[in-house]
Design an enzyme around this catalytic site. Structure first.
Site, PDB file in Angstrom:
ATOM      1  N   ARG A 146      -4.703  -1.637  10.061  1.00  0.00           N
ATOM      2  CA  ARG A 146      -4.731  -3.105  10.035  1.00  0.00           C
ATOM      3  C   ARG A 146      -4.819  -3.663  11.450  1.00  0.00           C
ATOM      4  O   ARG A 146      -5.673  -3.230  12.195  1.00  0.00           O
ATOM      5  CB  ARG A 146      -3.529  -3.654   9.269  1.00  0.00           C
ATOM      6  CG  ARG A 146      -3.540  -3.217   7.824  1.00  0.00           C
ATOM      7  CD  ARG A 146      -2.699  -4.079   6.971  1.00  0.00           C
ATOM      8  NE  ARG A 146      -3.329  -5.359   6.780  1.00  0.00           N
ATOM      9  CZ  ARG A 146      -3.386  -5.982   5.614  1.00  0.00           C
ATOM     10  NH1 ARG A 146      -2.835  -5.428   4.559  1.00  0.00           N
ATOM     11  NH2 ARG A 146      -3.968  -7.140   5.497  1.00  0.00           N
ATOM     12  N   HIS A 187      -8.694   5.834   2.717  1.00  0.00           N
ATOM     13  CA  HIS A 187      -7.427   6.088   2.021  1.00  0.00           C
ATOM     14  C   HIS A 187      -6.966   7.540   2.063  1.00  0.00           C
ATOM     15  O   HIS A 187      -5.861   7.836   1.604  1.00  0.00           O
ATOM     16  CB  HIS A 187      -7.528   5.601   0.571  1.00  0.00           C
ATOM     17  CG  HIS A 187      -7.632   4.112   0.488  1.00  0.00           C
ATOM     18  ND1 HIS A 187      -8.835   3.463   0.642  1.00  0.00           N
ATOM     19  CD2 HIS A 187      -6.689   3.151   0.331  1.00  0.00           C
ATOM     20  CE1 HIS A 187      -8.631   2.149   0.554  1.00  0.00           C
ATOM     21  NE2 HIS A 187      -7.339   1.937   0.377  1.00  0.00           N
ATOM     22  N   GLY A 201       0.823  -1.208   0.000  1.00  0.00           N
ATOM     23  CA  GLY A 201       0.000   0.000   0.000  1.00  0.00           C
ATOM     24  C   GLY A 201       0.858   1.259   0.000  1.00  0.00           C
ATOM     25  O   GLY A 201       1.875   1.314   0.673  1.00  0.00           O
ATOM     26  N   GLN A 227      -5.925   8.757   4.514  1.00  0.00           N
ATOM     27  CA  GLN A 227      -4.767   8.675   5.428  1.00  0.00           C
ATOM     28  C   GLN A 227      -3.460   8.336   4.706  1.00  0.00           C
ATOM     29  O   GLN A 227      -2.384   8.445   5.271  1.00  0.00           O
ATOM     30  CB  GLN A 227      -5.032   7.598   6.501  1.00  0.00           C
ATOM     31  CG  GLN A 227      -6.193   7.967   7.404  1.00  0.00           C
ATOM     32  CD  GLN A 227      -6.790   6.740   8.080  1.00  0.00           C
ATOM     33  OE1 GLN A 227      -6.395   6.373   9.167  1.00  0.00           O
ATOM     34  NE2 GLN A 227      -7.774   6.111   7.465  1.00  0.00           N
ATOM     35  N   ARG A 228      -3.567   7.891   3.477  1.00  0.00           N
ATOM     36  CA  ARG A 228      -2.355   7.529   2.738  1.00  0.00           C
ATOM     37  C   ARG A 228      -1.901   8.645   1.797  1.00  0.00           C
ATOM     38  O   ARG A 228      -0.871   8.522   1.141  1.00  0.00           O
ATOM     39  CB  ARG A 228      -2.598   6.231   1.963  1.00  0.00           C
ATOM     40  CG  ARG A 228      -2.995   5.101   2.892  1.00  0.00           C
ATOM     41  CD  ARG A 228      -2.519   3.752   2.491  1.00  0.00           C
ATOM     42  NE  ARG A 228      -2.702   3.385   1.127  1.00  0.00           N
ATOM     43  CZ  ARG A 228      -3.172   2.200   0.732  1.00  0.00           C
ATOM     44  NH1 ARG A 228      -3.551   1.315   1.635  1.00  0.00           N
ATOM     45  NH2 ARG A 228      -3.232   1.897  -0.527  1.00  0.00           N
ATOM     46  N   ILE A 241       1.660   3.285   6.788  1.00  0.00           N
ATOM     47  CA  ILE A 241       0.970   4.200   7.697  1.00  0.00           C
ATOM     48  C   ILE A 241       0.659   3.486   9.013  1.00  0.00           C
ATOM     49  O   ILE A 241       0.494   4.128  10.036  1.00  0.00           O
ATOM     50  CB  ILE A 241      -0.341   4.764   7.084  1.00  0.00           C
ATOM     51  CG1 ILE A 241      -1.362   3.657   6.809  1.00  0.00           C
ATOM     52  CG2 ILE A 241      -0.052   5.567   5.838  1.00  0.00           C
ATOM     53  CD1 ILE A 241      -2.760   4.194   6.513  1.00  0.00           C
ATOM     54  N   ASP A 242       0.578   2.155   8.980  1.00  0.00           N
ATOM     55  CA  ASP A 242       0.191   1.396  10.183  1.00  0.00           C
ATOM     56  C   ASP A 242       1.269   1.422  11.270  1.00  0.00           C
ATOM     57  O   ASP A 242       0.996   1.124  12.425  1.00  0.00           O
ATOM     58  CB  ASP A 242      -0.081  -0.073   9.818  1.00  0.00           C
ATOM     59  CG  ASP A 242      -1.075  -0.203   8.666  1.00  0.00           C
ATOM     60  OD1 ASP A 242      -1.859   0.736   8.458  1.00  0.00           O
ATOM     61  OD2 ASP A 242      -1.042  -1.242   7.986  1.00  0.00           O
TER      62      ASP A 242
HETATM   63  O1  F6P Z   1      -1.334  -1.316   5.301  1.00  0.00           O
HETATM   64  C1  F6P Z   1      -1.783  -0.066   4.926  1.00  0.00           C
HETATM   65  C2  F6P Z   1      -3.266  -0.040   4.785  1.00  0.00           C
HETATM   66  O2  F6P Z   1      -3.672   1.258   4.450  1.00  0.00           O
HETATM   67  C3  F6P Z   1      -4.043  -0.547   6.012  1.00  0.00           C
HETATM   68  O3  F6P Z   1      -4.112   0.416   7.027  1.00  0.00           O
HETATM   69  C4  F6P Z   1      -5.369  -0.933   5.403  1.00  0.00           C
HETATM   70  O4  F6P Z   1      -5.994  -1.949   6.137  1.00  0.00           O
HETATM   71  C5  F6P Z   1      -4.975  -1.433   4.046  1.00  0.00           C
HETATM   72  O5  F6P Z   1      -3.703  -0.909   3.751  1.00  0.00           O
HETATM   73  C6  F6P Z   1      -5.945  -1.055   2.944  1.00  0.00           C
HETATM   74  O6  F6P Z   1      -5.522  -1.650   1.768  1.00  0.00           O
HETATM   75  P1  F6P Z   1      -6.157  -1.391   0.340  1.00  0.00           P
HETATM   76  O7  F6P Z   1      -5.564  -0.127  -0.194  1.00  0.00           O
HETATM   77  O8  F6P Z   1      -5.754  -2.552  -0.461  1.00  0.00           O
HETATM   78  O9  F6P Z   1      -7.633  -1.276   0.515  1.00  0.00           O
END
Ligand code: F6P
Length: 356
Positions: free
Chosen positions: A177, A278, A5, A280-281, A132-133
Site C-alpha cells: 500500500r 497476493h 486483508g 505475498q499474503r 503484510i504492509d
Molecule cells: O493491506 C494489505 C494488502 O495486501 C496491500 O498490500 C494491498 O494493497 C491490498 O491489501 C490488496 O487488497 P485486496 O486483497 O483487496 O486486493
C-alpha cells in the site's frame, strides 16, 4: 475476529488465543468474515476447539474464520451510516454476552474500533496488529510482514537466474500500500540494485543510470524492486472514495512495475516485470510470525481477562506492550523514513532508493 486483508500468521494468533482462553475457563468463538460475522442479524461464528485449533494452524496461511475487506464500504454504499454500523456491532456483542472481543486487523480495523469505542467505552476490545504492509504505527512488526518478506525474497532469487541468463532488467512489483517496508526490507535481503518506495521521490534518469551501471560494470543484469503505490510522471493511481469516505474504502494499486519496464526499455536493454500480488499474503508462516502471533494471541486474552481493554497490542523494543486505541489513532500509519536502519543500509550498499 480477523478483519481486513488476510496474511500468514493469523491462525497462530487464533490457536494461541484458543489455548489461553481454554486455560482461563472461557470459550472462544471466531466471528466469520470479521465484523460482518458479529454485526449480522444472526451472528456467524465458529466455535474454536482442540480439533480446529491444532498445531497445523501455526504454519497455515489465511484465516480459519475468514476475513473481509469489503463489508464496511458496501454497507456504507447501501445507505447505512457509521452510527448504524456501530449499533449493529454493539447489538451482536450485547446479545451474545461476550466477555471481550479480540479484533485482529490493520489500520482500517483500528479506525473502526476507535469509532466503535466512542460512546461504548465499556466494550472490552483488544486490537492485534496484522498486515503484510507493516504500516501499523507504534508496533515494530505486524503479523504477516515477515512471511511476506520470505516470499518476496524467494521470488527475487528465483527471477535472478533469468535476469542473468538473458541479461535482463527484472522489475519485481510488491505490495505494501502506501508504505515501502516490504520493498525496502526484501530488496536488501535479496541484494536488489534499485528499490523504489512511495515515501521517497526518485529520478527516472538516475534509475536508468543505475541500470546501465550494472551492465557497464560487467554484472549484466539488474533487479529493481518497486512498491505497488509508487507513481511516475505519466502514471498515477486513482483514488476510490465510498460516499466521500476514504479511510474505510479499499484502494487497489497496480501497474507501476510494467510502466517502469517501458521506461527502462528506453535504455535499449531488455526488461520484464513480475507482480507478486497476493502470493505475498499466503505461504508457510515464517517462524517470526508464528512466534509473534502466539505471543499476541496469549496477551490479547490476558488483557481481556484483566479488563485492560480498549487497547492496541504492540511489539516494541523486543517487549509486548499495549497502548490505548485512542492514542494509537493519533498517528495510525507509519512509513519508511531516512532514519530507518534498512534505508541507511541500502544507501551504504549503493542501492538506488530515490533522491534521499
Ligand atoms: O493491506 C494489505 C494488502 O495486501 C496491500 O498490500 C494491498 O494493497 C491490498 O491489501 C490488496 O487488497 P485486496 O486483497 O483487496 O486486493
Amino acid at each position: 475476529m480477523t478483519s481486513g486483508g488476510d496474511c500468514s500468521g493469523l491462525n497462530s494468533i487464533i490457536r494461541a488465543a484458543f489455548i489461553r482462553t481454554k486455560g482461563l475457563g472461557y470459550e472462544l468463538f471466531g466471528f466469520k468474515h470479521g465484523l460482518r460475522g458479529l454485526a449480522s442479524k444472526n451472528p456467524e461464528y465458529v466455535v474454536l476447539d482442540d480439533k480446529n485449533c491444532d498445531e497445523s494452524m501455526l504454519s497455515t496461511a489465511g484465516s480459519l474464520i475468514c476475513s473481509d475487506t469489503v463489508w464496511m464500504s458496501s454497507t456504507i454504499e447501501s445507505g447505512k451510516t457509521i452510527d448504524d454500523i456501530k449499533k449493529m456491532i454493539y447489538k451482536g456483542y450485547e446479545d451474545l454476552s461476550l466477555s471481550g472481543l479480540i479484533c485482529v486487523g490493520g489500520d482500517g480495523s483500528l479506525c473502526l474500533i476507535n469509532e466503535l469505542l466512542i460512546g461504548n467505552e465499556e466494550l472490552k476490545i483488544v486490537v492485534v496488529p496484522k498486515t503484510i504492509d507493516n504500516d501499523v504505527n507504534n508496533t515494530d512488526f505486524s503479523i504477516g510482514f515477515y512471511t511476506a518478506l520470505e516470499i518476496v525474497v524467494e521470488a527475487i532469487e528465483n527471477v535472478r537466474s533469468t535476469a542473468k541468463s538473458h541479461e535482463r532488467v527484472m522489475v519485481v512489483e510488491v505490495m505494501g500500500r502506501d508504505a515501502g517496508f516490504i520493498a525496502m526490507y526484501a530488496g536488501i535481503a535479496s541484494g536488489a540494485d534499485i528499490i523504489l518506495v512511495p515515501e521517497f521521490e526518485y529520478d527516472i534518469e538516475k534509475v536508468k543510470q543505475k541500470v546501465m551501471h550494472c551492465f557497464k560494470n560487467g554484472k549484466n543484469y539488474c533487479i529493481v524492486v518497486v512498491s505497488e503505490s509508487v507513481e511516475a510522471k505519466d502514471f498515477k493511481h486513482d483514488e476510490e472514495f465510498v460516499n466521500g469516505v476514504m479511510k474505510y474504502s479499499h484502494l487497489t494499486y497496480k501497474g507501476i512495475g510494467q510502466h517502469l519496464v517501458s521506461l527502462i526499455k528506453e535504455t535499449g536493454l531488455e526488461s520484464r516485470c513480475i507482480t507478486l500480488g497476493h502470493t505475498q499474503r499466503g505461504g508457510r508462516t515464517s517462524i517470526n510470525d508464528r512466534l509473534l502471533g502466539t505471543l499476541f494471541g496469549i496477551e490479547a486474552v490476558n488483557l481481556i481477562d484483566r479488563g485492560d481493554c480498549g487497547k492496541l497490542l504492540i511489539f516494541s523494543g523486543n517487549r509486548l506492550k499495549s497502548i490505548n486505541v485512542v492514542d494509537a489513532m493519533r498517528d495510525v500509519n507509519k512509513f519508511l523514513t531516512i532514519d530507518d536502519e534498512c534505508v541507511k543500509a541500502a544507501k551504504a550498499l549503493g542501492v538506488y532508493v530515490g533522491e534521499v
